[in-house]
Design an enzyme around this catalytic site. Structure first.
Site, short mmCIF file in Angstrom:
data_model
loop_
_atom_site.label_atom_id
_atom_site.label_comp_id
_atom_site.label_asym_id
_atom_site.label_seq_id
_atom_site.Cartn_x
_atom_site.Cartn_y
_atom_site.Cartn_z
N GLN A 101 0.83 -1.21 0.00
CA GLN A 101 0.00 0.00 0.00
C GLN A 101 0.86 1.26 0.00
O GLN A 101 1.87 1.33 0.69
CB GLN A 101 -0.92 0.00 1.22
CG GLN A 101 -2.02 -1.05 1.18
CD GLN A 101 -3.09 -0.74 0.16
OE1 GLN A 101 -3.24 0.40 -0.30
NE2 GLN A 101 -3.85 -1.75 -0.22
N ASP B 148 -8.70 -9.35 -1.85
CA ASP B 148 -8.19 -8.00 -2.12
C ASP B 148 -7.72 -7.95 -3.57
O ASP B 148 -6.52 -7.91 -3.86
CB ASP B 148 -7.03 -7.69 -1.16
CG ASP B 148 -6.51 -6.26 -1.33
OD1 ASP B 148 -7.14 -5.46 -2.05
OD2 ASP B 148 -5.45 -5.95 -0.74
N CYS C 113 -10.01 -1.42 -4.21
CA CYS C 113 -9.43 -0.10 -4.48
C CYS C 113 -10.19 0.60 -5.60
O CYS C 113 -9.78 1.67 -6.06
CB CYS C 113 -7.95 -0.22 -4.84
SG CYS C 113 -7.63 -1.23 -6.29
N TYR D 277 -5.60 -13.16 -3.59
CA TYR D 277 -4.86 -11.99 -4.09
C TYR D 277 -4.03 -11.46 -2.92
O TYR D 277 -4.08 -10.29 -2.55
CB TYR D 277 -5.80 -10.90 -4.62
CG TYR D 277 -6.89 -11.40 -5.55
CD1 TYR D 277 -6.65 -11.54 -6.91
CD2 TYR D 277 -8.16 -11.71 -5.06
CE1 TYR D 277 -7.65 -11.99 -7.77
CE2 TYR D 277 -9.17 -12.15 -5.91
CZ TYR D 277 -8.91 -12.30 -7.26
OH TYR D 277 -9.90 -12.74 -8.10
N GLU E 224 -1.56 -16.01 -4.42
CA GLU E 224 -1.06 -14.81 -5.11
C GLU E 224 -0.57 -15.20 -6.50
O GLU E 224 0.10 -16.22 -6.65
CB GLU E 224 0.08 -14.16 -4.30
CG GLU E 224 0.88 -13.11 -5.03
CD GLU E 224 0.05 -11.96 -5.57
OE1 GLU E 224 0.36 -11.48 -6.67
OE2 GLU E 224 -0.93 -11.54 -4.89
#
Length: 285
Positions: A114, A214, A241, A147, A171
């Site tokens: 982030q 995510d 996001c 993710y 991932e």
């Protein structure tokens, strides 16, 4: 008719949105000819920064060495290919050490973290808060972090379920998945799998008590939402996001018999239109 000039130089003497650790590098004083793009990671815990340089075609080693000589000795420097994502060490290390929610994380140069220094802890608090308060995250629970990146959510999930529980961490990026392995190597209850979420869920069908997802800006999509519903969790914490792709995915969940239980929004990207949301989704029945 507008004249276009590519040789106009606008002097920069500070970057108001950057952390002091980035401004202190004074990159504007360095001759960066031959470099097409510069990325800087300055960890919020004050540990060693990393400068990533994307050389233009034809930029030779001497040019890179001259740039290296202008950067502070304690700073790690690497070259990278913005298209392929390959990172090559020039000095120091090709990763940074980040801290969040009581855990240390190694994040490689091309890996994801982030951008706002308070975002990791804030998002972990929102996700685990939703799952704890609803009684969905208990010792012995079977959960998944999809993710997963470098394992930001995987580590606190592993703490919560304990050694009698299990965490599947998925991932897609090989480099970022390697980071997750390094960050969680001591956690026996964690199963780290590198691959696309839809493929892993198809190849390893299992049931979960709770899921954390995510996804990137494009969202999870219809096929993945169907797979998540089929895995039969009691709750899903969805970190997004992009409100538009989240709203679309929420429509798929509603069509599948789920509802939005709680929603929090965070302005993690000041001076932009971007917004981060954390939602708790549960079966409607």
């Amino acid at each position: 008719m507008h004249a276009h000039r590519s040789d106009v130089v606008i002097p920069v003497h500070e970057m108001p949105l950057a952390l002091p650790g980035i401004n202190e590098l004074r990159l504007w004083d360095i001759d960066l000819r031959g470099i097409s793009r510069v990325e800087v990671a300055a960890p919020a815990n004050g540990s060693r920064p990393l400068v990533l340089l994307a050389p233009e075609e034809g930029t030779d080693a001497r040019r890179l060495n001259r740039i290296l000589g202008q950067l502070p000795q304690e700073v790690s420097v690497a070259s990278f290919d913005p298209v392929g994502g390959d990172v090559l060490q020039l000095r120091g290390r090709t990763w940074v050490q980040e801290s969040a929610a009581g855990h240390e994380y190694r994040v490689t140069g091309e890996g994801f973290w982030q951008i706002h220094k308070d975002a990791p802890g804030t998002l972990v608090g929102a996700v685990t808060g939703f799952l704890h308060d609803g009684g969905y995250l208990l010792p012995g629970s079977a959960v998944a972090d999809l993710y997963a990146g470098a394992g930001l959510f995987t580590a606190p999930l592993a703490d919560a379920v304990g050694i009698t529980g299990s965490v599947l961490s998925v991932e897609g990026s090989p480099g970022t998945s390697r980071d997750a392995r390094k960050n969680l190597h001591g956690e026996t209850q964690v199963d780290i799998v590198q691959g696309r979420v839809e493929r892993v869920l198809r190849q390893r069908p299992r049931s979960f008590d709770a899921l954390v997802i995510d996804p990137p800006r494009a969202g999870a999509g219809k096929a993945v939402v169907s797979q998540l519903i089929e895995s039969g969790p009691r709750a899903i914490a969805y970190v997004s996001c992009d409100p538009a792709s989240f709203a679309r995915d929420l429509g798929y969940f509603r069509n599948g018999g789920w509802r939005l239980e709680s929603l929090r929004a965070f302005d993690l990207y000041p001076h932009t239109h971007h917004l981060e949301t954390v939602a708790l989704l549960v079966p409607a029945a």
